[in-house]
Design an enzyme around this catalytic site. Structure first.
Site, short mmCIF file in Angstrom:
data_model
loop_
_atom_site.label_atom_id
_atom_site.label_comp_id
_atom_site.label_asym_id
_atom_site.label_seq_id
_atom_site.Cartn_x
_atom_site.Cartn_y
_atom_site.Cartn_z
N ASP A 49 1.04 -1.03 0.56
CA ASP A 49 -0.05 0.22 -0.22
C ASP A 49 0.43 1.03 0.29
O ASP A 49 0.35 2.29 -0.81
CB ASP A 49 -0.96 0.27 1.61
CG ASP A 49 -2.01 -0.82 1.30
OD1 ASP A 49 -2.18 -1.25 0.16
OD2 ASP A 49 -3.06 -1.12 2.15
N ASN A 92 -4.96 -2.49 -4.98
CA ASN A 92 -5.91 -1.93 -3.95
C ASN A 92 -5.45 -1.56 -2.57
O ASN A 92 -6.33 -1.90 -1.01
CB ASN A 92 -6.08 -4.01 -3.32
CG ASN A 92 -7.97 -4.05 -2.62
OD1 ASN A 92 -8.56 -2.73 -2.85
ND2 ASN A 92 -7.98 -5.22 -2.13
N ASP A 315 -10.45 -2.98 12.23
CA ASP A 315 -9.62 -3.54 12.07
C ASP A 315 -8.95 -4.45 13.19
O ASP A 315 -9.13 -5.42 12.92
CB ASP A 315 -8.44 -2.96 11.20
CG ASP A 315 -8.82 -2.31 9.99
OD1 ASP A 315 -9.77 -2.39 9.47
OD2 ASP A 315 -8.00 -1.60 9.50
N GLU A 343 -11.19 -5.20 2.07
CA GLU A 343 -10.30 -5.97 1.13
C GLU A 343 -11.31 -7.39 0.46
O GLU A 343 -11.27 -7.03 -0.60
CB GLU A 343 -9.01 -6.65 1.55
CG GLU A 343 -8.00 -5.53 1.47
CD GLU A 343 -7.79 -4.03 2.84
OE1 GLU A 343 -8.90 -4.16 3.51
OE2 GLU A 343 -6.88 -3.50 3.21
N HIS A 386 -4.68 -9.26 4.01
CA HIS A 386 -3.79 -9.50 4.89
C HIS A 386 -4.20 -9.40 6.24
O HIS A 386 -4.07 -10.25 6.49
CB HIS A 386 -2.73 -8.07 4.82
CG HIS A 386 -3.42 -7.26 4.81
ND1 HIS A 386 -3.05 -6.28 5.93
CD2 HIS A 386 -4.81 -6.43 4.11
CE1 HIS A 386 -4.29 -5.32 5.44
NE2 HIS A 386 -4.79 -5.00 5.02
N ARG A 387 -5.12 -9.41 6.32
CA ARG A 387 -6.20 -9.45 8.28
C ARG A 387 -6.49 -10.66 7.85
O ARG A 387 -5.88 -11.09 9.15
CB ARG A 387 -6.68 -7.80 8.33
CG ARG A 387 -6.50 -6.63 8.39
CD ARG A 387 -6.73 -5.94 8.95
NE ARG A 387 -6.08 -4.52 9.33
CZ ARG A 387 -4.91 -4.65 9.57
NH1 ARG A 387 -3.88 -5.53 10.28
NH2 ARG A 387 -4.29 -3.53 9.07
N LYS A 411 0.83 -6.58 2.43
CA LYS A 411 -0.05 -5.38 2.03
C LYS A 411 0.65 -3.65 3.30
O LYS A 411 0.49 -3.26 3.21
CB LYS A 411 -1.65 -5.75 1.90
CG LYS A 411 -2.50 -4.21 1.21
CD LYS A 411 -4.01 -4.69 1.58
CE LYS A 411 -4.94 -3.20 1.87
NZ LYS A 411 -4.91 -2.64 0.70
#
Ligand code: DC
Length: 643
Positions: A49, A92, A315, A343, A386-387, A411
């Site tokens: 990112d 993204n 998040d 995402e 990614h998370r 990311k």
């Protein structure tokens, strides 16, 4: 890498220096670019990112100079971009796309902004509507309300009141606020609907203040940027560690004993996600905070479920969802509607993957309810998010598991899994490889009993595959068909018993014919691939002894001890002869020796995972040893390795 297999974990403790915060990194980069003067940006997050943002700024003519490591020098454009016509690809990265849209729409120029397919599904209409109120000209190149966008050159001289929706993504308000000093006018922003993710607005206001722009605000409803506001470089700025990334390590400490300490964020952080620590404390973890660090450990009473409004930690709340797998009771995470436009649709993705592990999950428009269960191995899909990948790594405390496409962590946290491995202790594996009839099966089983470990007879899986293929009238050389059988193999190991499709197998897989069949199917790469995860799920607490040909080289390369156990072909043929006679099979020693030599040849000459002694394996030649002597030798090495 297509997947990463995680062994079951025993514990977690240690320290982690966090990568820079994604939210702060991209805000700082943009404001440094819009400032008068040069800014040294230190401890920037190095990730996809931020890479997208750095590339975009460079394309726009901003001076971007690497200073080595995570440090950069940004030469600001003083409120404009030298290049007036450009096409930007932003992947993204929402934290690049939204603020750049706002800033470029106001500075005037001919710009096209595109991203990956998912970026084109993430709404941006509310931000575009706000920018249009200021006179910006923005065209949707695809679907109305979504990227890609084309921005037209206009000269904005308008102030006044702008309305923006606050209940879909706080990034709209962030983008708008950061761009407003470019108008040179006094602008009042009115938020429509309840503002979500307020802590991210705090980060925006704090970062703007570091660059010399004070925003007046009236609660969370009205924000005023005064005429004459200009960004001025602070000279040098440090990026805080990423508080969302901290959540995985704090959770590891809470689940795996701890203490796990994260460095780079603490009590004085401007990031809202540091309040994840409070949520974890509510679940029963013990938390300690310093000015620049946080630490978590398990409490004696263990973790308990929570019912929590997560609006303030959107998040980090994802980390609570997988932590809930280890908490007593049903956890409910509420007010998380924003997960649906991230995402991926994170509520749906989380529910689907948690269910694969055996948890009971209910999902609603803006909540998720999770009841833990005994976890079972599964291959977890990560949805280019990614998370998802990082959250599900925690499940390894309950079961070995596979994470598909683990590289998506790039990311925000490219070396996440290396750091994860550094603070966690996996259930140990002792790998014993060697040729047929070397006695390794007997030795391995006895060592497993002595240590209280599980035992994997990997050769049995190849034998069972050969047997199942024979039963299905599939030729042992038909790679595709045999691999399909291996993938679907319905086997159950319990104690010394093996069942295939519910039926006890007994010695049916030990015949010479099936030894040959196993050796043949084991040479087929697709078969080995199909059996890989099935073998790795044996890697549970408290530990595993794996016996085969490629335990130390392919299946468990991180084994704490690797033994190459062998004996002369003659000694092995004699042992096999005795075994067969004892079991009532007829046998001929000369034939057996020939067979064995052929099998050795096939096992060691094949292209995939050939039988050979690994450089880090200890050689144990049992030609002149009794079983007891061999077992004792392996146990002695094991004790040394496990210390
Ligand atoms: O260990 P065993 O004799 O039961 O193994 C049967 C066959 O399976 C042998 O010919 C080699 C193959 N095998 C393998 O290729 N890789 C393993 N890890 C275990 C066995």
């Amino acid at each position: 890498m297509k997947f990463l297999d995680l062994p079951a974990l025993l514990s977690a403790s240690g320290r982690v220096r966090l990568p820079g915060s994604k939210s702060i990194s991209n805000r700082v980069l943009l404001l440094a670019a819009l400032s008068d003067g040069e800014t040294e940006v230190l401890d920037l997050l190095v990730s996809d990112d931020t890479q997208r943002m750095l590339e975009a700024l460079q394309t726009l003519g901003i001076g971007v100079t690497p200073l080595g490591g995570e440090n950069w020098l940004i030469r600001g454009g003083g409120g404009s971009f030298p290049i007036k016509s450009a096409s930007l690809f932003l992947g993204n990265a929402g934290t690049a796309f939204r603020p750049l849209t706002a800033a470029l729409a106001l500075v005037g120029g001919d710009y096209t902004l595109t991203g990956v397919a998912r970026m084109h599904e993430r709404p941006i209409g509310d931000l575009v509507d706000s920018m249009r109120q200021l006179g910006a000209e923005i065209i949707y190149l695809g679907n109305e309300g979504f990227p890609p966008l084309q921005l037209k050159p206009v000269s904005i001289q308008q102030g006044g009141v702008v309305r923006v929706r606050g209940d879909v993504s706080s990034q709209f308000l962030t983008g708008l606020l950061m761009a407003l000093p470019l108008t040179g006018q006094t602008v009042v922003v009115e938020v429509v609907g309840e503002l979500i993710s307020k802590p991210y607005i705090e980060i925006t206001l704090a970062t703007m203040a570091r660059f010399g722009v004070q925003v007046e605000r009236d609660g969370w409803q009205r924000f005023t940027v005064l005429a004459g506001s200009r960004y001025v470089s602070p000279g040098r700025i440090y990026v805080e560690g990423d508080a969302s990334s901290a959540s995985y390590f704090l959770a590891l400490g809470a689940i795996g004993g701890g203490p796990v300490r994260v460095e780079g964020v603490g009590r004085n952080s401007i990031q809202g996600d540091v309040r994840f620590a409070e949520a974890l404390a509510k679940m029963g973890a013990e938390i300690e905070l310093g000015s620049n660090w946080m630490e978590a450990r398990a409490s004696k009473s263990g973790l308990v479920a929570v019912d929590l409004d997560c609006n303030h930690i959107p998040d980090a709340a994802m980390t609570l969802a997988t932590t809930a797998l280890f908490a007593k009771g049903t956890t409910i995470l509420r007010n998380i509607a924003s997960w649906r436009v991230k995402e991926t649709d994170r509520i749906a993705a989380m529910a689907t993957e948690l269910r694969k592990l055996g948890a009971v999950v209910e999902e609603g428009e803006d909540f998720i309810r999770i009841t833990p269960a005994n976890l079972k191995p599964a291959a977890i899909d990560t949805y280019d998010d990614h998370r998802m990948a990082m959250c599900f790594s925690l499940a390894a405390f309950g079961t070995p598991l596979r994470i598909n496409d683990p590289k998506c962590v790039a990311k925000t946290f490219p070396d996440y899994f290396e750091r994860f491995a550094a603070v966690t202790k996996a259930a140990p594996v002792i790998a014993i490889d060697g040729p047929s009839a070397s006695g390794k099966g007997t030795v391995a089983a006895r060592v497993a009993t002595a240590l209280g470990y599980a035992y994997l007879d990997s050769g049995a899986l190849y034998r069972l595959t050969a047997l199942a293929a024979r039963q299905a009238a599939v030729d042992w050389a038909d790679e595709t068909a045999v691999a399909a059988i291996a993938a679907e193999l319905n086997v159950e190991f319990s104690g010394g018993d093996i069942r295939l499709n519910g039926e006890l197998v007994g010695d049916a897989i030990r015949t010479e014919e099936l030894s040959v069949g196993a050796s043949k199917v084991a040479a087929l790469p697709a078969v080995r691939e199909a059996l890989l995860f099935r073998q790795r799920v044996f890697n549970k607490a408290p530990g595993l002894i794996g016996d085969g040909r490629d335990m130390g080289s392919v299946v468990f390369p991180r084994a704490v001890l690797k033994v190459f156990l062998t004996a002369s072909a003659e000694a092995r043929a004699e042992r096999r002869y005795k075994q067969l006679i004892e079991k009532g099979f007829s046998a001929n020693l000369a034939d057996l020796l020939l067979d064995l030599k052929q099998r050795d040849e096939r096992d060691s000459q094949r292209s995939v995972a050939p039988l050979r002694q690994e450089a880090d394996a200890k050689l144990l030649d049992t030609t002149h040893l009794t079983i007891e002597q061999a077992v004792n030798q392996v146990l002695e090495w094991s004790r040394e390795a496990l210390q």
